[in-house]
Write a protein that holds these residues in place. Structure first.
Motif, mmCIF file in Angstrom:
data_model
loop_
_atom_site.group_PDB
_atom_site.id
_atom_site.type_symbol
_atom_site.label_atom_id
_atom_site.label_comp_id
_atom_site.label_asym_id
_atom_site.label_seq_id
_atom_site.Cartn_x
_atom_site.Cartn_y
_atom_site.Cartn_z
ATOM 1 N N ILE A 146 0.839 -1.202 0.000
ATOM 2 C CA ILE A 146 0.000 0.000 0.000
ATOM 3 C C ILE A 146 0.872 1.249 0.000
ATOM 4 O O ILE A 146 0.603 2.214 -0.734
ATOM 5 C CB ILE A 146 -0.945 0.000 1.223
ATOM 6 N N TYR A 147 1.936 1.234 0.791
ATOM 7 C CA TYR A 147 2.839 2.387 0.870
ATOM 8 C C TYR A 147 3.477 2.670 -0.487
ATOM 9 O O TYR A 147 3.487 3.818 -0.968
ATOM 10 C CB TYR A 147 3.911 2.111 1.922
ATOM 11 N N GLU A 148 4.012 1.639 -1.129
ATOM 12 C CA GLU A 148 4.671 1.814 -2.426
ATOM 13 C C GLU A 148 3.673 2.241 -3.495
ATOM 14 O O GLU A 148 4.008 3.022 -4.392
ATOM 15 C CB GLU A 148 5.367 0.514 -2.831
ATOM 16 N N PHE A 149 2.442 1.737 -3.396
ATOM 17 C CA PHE A 149 1.425 2.117 -4.370
ATOM 18 C C PHE A 149 1.114 3.614 -4.280
ATOM 19 O O PHE A 149 1.045 4.308 -5.308
ATOM 20 C CB PHE A 149 0.151 1.292 -4.131
ATOM 21 N N VAL A 150 0.949 4.124 -3.066
ATOM 22 C CA VAL A 150 0.634 5.547 -2.893
ATOM 23 C C VAL A 150 1.833 6.408 -3.260
ATOM 24 O O VAL A 150 1.678 7.490 -3.848
ATOM 25 C CB VAL A 150 0.162 5.828 -1.450
ATOM 26 N N VAL A 151 3.047 5.950 -2.936
ATOM 27 C CA VAL A 151 4.255 6.700 -3.307
ATOM 28 C C VAL A 151 4.338 6.862 -4.821
ATOM 29 O O VAL A 151 4.597 7.956 -5.339
ATOM 30 C CB VAL A 151 5.516 5.997 -2.770
ATOM 31 N N SER A 152 4.114 5.774 -5.563
ATOM 32 C CA SER A 152 4.160 5.842 -7.028
ATOM 33 C C SER A 152 3.043 6.720 -7.567
ATOM 34 O O SER A 152 3.232 7.454 -8.550
ATOM 35 C CB SER A 152 4.061 4.435 -7.624
ATOM 36 N N VAL A 157 -2.355 12.136 1.298
ATOM 37 C CA VAL A 157 -2.854 11.222 0.269
ATOM 38 C C VAL A 157 -2.883 9.789 0.788
ATOM 39 O O VAL A 157 -3.840 9.049 0.550
ATOM 40 C CB VAL A 157 -1.994 11.323 -1.004
ATOM 41 N N PHE A 158 -1.850 9.408 1.523
ATOM 42 C CA PHE A 158 -1.774 8.053 2.080
ATOM 43 C C PHE A 158 -2.909 7.814 3.074
ATOM 44 O O PHE A 158 -3.561 6.761 3.048
ATOM 45 C CB PHE A 158 -0.419 7.859 2.764
ATOM 46 N N LEU A 187 -7.856 11.237 -8.395
ATOM 47 C CA LEU A 187 -8.437 12.529 -8.768
ATOM 48 C C LEU A 187 -7.976 13.627 -7.806
ATOM 49 O O LEU A 187 -7.734 14.763 -8.220
ATOM 50 C CB LEU A 187 -9.958 12.432 -8.791
ATOM 51 N N THR A 188 -7.843 13.272 -6.534
ATOM 52 C CA THR A 188 -7.308 14.232 -5.568
ATOM 53 C C THR A 188 -5.882 14.628 -5.946
ATOM 54 O O THR A 188 -5.513 15.814 -5.871
ATOM 55 C CB THR A 188 -7.329 13.626 -4.153
ATOM 56 N N CYS A 189 -5.080 13.646 -6.369
ATOM 57 C CA CYS A 189 -3.706 13.941 -6.798
ATOM 58 C C CYS A 189 -3.693 14.817 -8.050
ATOM 59 O O CYS A 189 -2.862 15.723 -8.178
ATOM 60 C CB CYS A 189 -2.953 12.639 -7.071
#
Length: 249
Positions: A66-72, A89-90, A237-239
Motif C-alpha cells: 500500500i505504501y509503495e502504491f501511494v508513493v508511485s 494522500v496516504f 483525482l485528488t492527486c
C-alpha cells in the motif's frame, strides 16, 4: 433482518447524547469510522512495533504494498513537489479503502454509502486544493479560469464555464463514491432477498434459487473490486487536482 434494501443504510443511535438542541449521539456510522481508522493503525502496529524484517511477514508485505502504491501514485501524478503531501494522500487512500472493504462484511455499515460523508470529504479536498493554489500562486491562481491562447472575445463565457467546472470538482468526487457504493450494496441486497424468497418455495422454483445465489456470489467479488477501485479513483483525482493547484495545468 432487513426488510428493505435501503434499511442497511439507516443511521442508528448507539449511545444517545443531547446537549440542549444539539444532537451528539454516537451512531453506527461513527463506530465504523473508528473501526476503519483503527483497523489500519492496528495493521501498521503489527509491523512497526516489532520492526520490519528483511524477509517481510504477510502483514508487512500488505503495508509495504500500500505504501509503495501511494508513493508511485503521488510521484507520477504530482511530481517532486507532491512529496510533502504524501501523508495526506496516504491517509485518505487507506481510510477510503478500509471503509469500503469493511462495508462488504455482512451486517456491517458502509460509511461511504452516505452522501453527507463523501461530500464532506470531497468538499474538504476541494477547499484544501484551493487554499494550496492561492498559497502557491497568489492571485495568479485565477489564471486557470482562462485557458492560454483563448481569444479575449470568448473570455467571459470561458471564465464562467471553467469556474463552474472547477466548483463541481467538490461535488463530483463525493457523488461518484457515494453512488457506486450505495448502488452496489443495494443490488446485492435485492438479489440476496430474491434468492432467499425463492428458497421458501417448492419444486422447480426452489431448485432455481441456486441461480441468483451464484449471481450474488459473483457480484460480491465484483463489489470488492469496486470498493478498491473507488478508493483509487477518489485518491488519483485528488492527486490530479493537487497537481493542477501546484502547477496550474
Amino acid at each position: 433482518m432487513y426488510f428493505s434494501p435501503l434499511e442497511q443504510f439507516t443511521i442508528i443511535s448507539l449511545i444517545p447524547f443531547h446537549l440542549g438542541n444539539f444532537y451528539f449521539s454516537f451512531t453506527n456510522s461513527a463506530l465504523f469510522f473508528l473501526l476503519s481508522t483503527g483497523a489500519f493503525l492496528f495493521l501498521c502496529s503489527l509491523v512497526f512495533v516489532k520492526g520490519g524484517t528483511l524477509v517481510p511477514t504477510p502483514w508487512q508485505s500488505v503495508v509495504e504494498m500500500i505504501y509503495e502504491f501511494v508513493v508511485s501514485l503521488v510521484s507520477e501524478q504530482i511530481g517532486k513537489k507532491g512529496v510533502k503531501y504524501f501523508p495526506f494522500v496516504f491517509t485518505l487512500f487507506t481510510f477510503l479503502l478500509l471503509s469500503n472493504l469493511i462495508g462488504m462484511i455482512p451486517y456491517s455499515f458502509t460509511t461511504t454509502s452516505h452522501f453527507v460523508i463523501t461530500f464532506t470529504l470531497s468538499f474538504c479536498v476541494f477547499i484544501a486544493m484551493t487554499l494550496i493554489g492561492f498559497q502557491t500562486h497568489g492571485l495568479h491562481f485565477f489564471s486557470f479560469l482562462l485557458p492560454p491562447g483563448a481569444p479575449l472575445a470568448l473570455a467571459p463565457g470561458l471564465v464562467v464555464i471553467e469556474l463552474v467546472s472547477y466548483c463541481f470538482r467538490g461535488i463530483s468526487l463525493g457523488v461518484r463514491l457515494f453512488a457506486n457504493m450505495m448502488a452496489g450494496h443495494t443490488l446485492v441486497k435485492i438479489l440476496s432477498g430474491f434468492a432467499w424468497s425463492m428458497l421458501s418455495l417448492s419444486g422447480v422454483l426452489k431448485a432455481a434459487a441456486a441461480i441468483p445465489f451464484l449471481v450474488v456470489f459473483a457480484l460480491m467479488f465484483l463489489e470488492v473490486g469496486v470498493a478498491c477501485l473507488q478508493a483509487y479513483v477518489f485518491t488519483i483525482l485528488t492527486c490530479i487536482y493537487l497537481n493542477d493547484a501546484i502547477h496550474l495545468h
